[in-house]
Scaffold this active site. Sequence first.
Site: not given
Length: 280
Positions: A2-3, A94, A113
């Site tokens: 995400p930006e 996750h 991650r």
Amino acid sequence: MPELPEVETVRRGLIPVLEGRRLIKVVVRRPDLRRPLPPGLSRRLEGRRVDRVDRRAKFLLIFLDGAEVLVAHLGMSGRMRIVPSTEAPPPGPHDHVVFETDGGDTIVFCDPRRFGLMDLVPVDGLEELPLFSGLGPEPLDDSFDGPALAARLAHRRGPLKTVLLDQKTVAGLGNIYVCEALFRAGLSPLRKAHTVTGRQAARLAAAIRDVLRDAIAAGGSSLRDHRRPDGEIGYFQHSFAVYGRAGEPCPGCNCAPSEGGIRRIVQSGRSTFYCAKRQR
DNA sequence: ACGAGAACCTGTTTGC
DNA sequence: TGCAAACAGGTTCTCG
């Protein structure tokens, strides 16, 4: 993932299920993200009402009654997923935090991650937190313009690409949108930042705002991880001029790969895509 | 002070 | 086919 545009897309997706709702149940399934989740997070959140969902740079800000803010960063692979509580499947490996609201929705924070982060902090002095104190201006604020950007580039000796990736130059840009903004502005990623003229800085500031606005309108870019909270993908990836397009002709000057076309280089360990002919 | 590179983690794609 | 290396949208620490 995400930006700024992706985080903004997530924010807009969360507003209808969070604002004005109470968190009735919060389950932390795995606390070891980029840093440990605050101890007792569930207990501290349960029963609280969400007043507002906001964003600063790439951080989601969930304002709660009692003058506290849940700060969330999605890292590289983080997602927020909304499902009706009655249809919520068992959490996957996750799915690190699961929120249930009194509106009947379950919001799942999933981050394979584990580069993401969450913290619960007082509203007072939010901008003074170490997390926020170094951040540069919001590129979509009215005050962000050529002179504002030029002032932040003036003393920087590094390559323009690397300097723009630095969150204290401009908040919220990441690898995709820096590449795209530099292309739109016709500026080389290799240029020393302080050599950018006032006129060029104005062009660059406008390019940054334009590309971010276009991307938000498209729901962000879905390369692999990004999803809107409702599960829909964004589609700005189809509008990339240079990102991920190494070897293709440049869409601006049409120069063929034999003349260069779009090339990929590595700067500070990250891929940069640009047209050496059009970007100077 | 500044910048480059490594590290943090997992999953997917690429290349031999 | 299989395995290993390379790569991924971010941030932060170390080292020169």
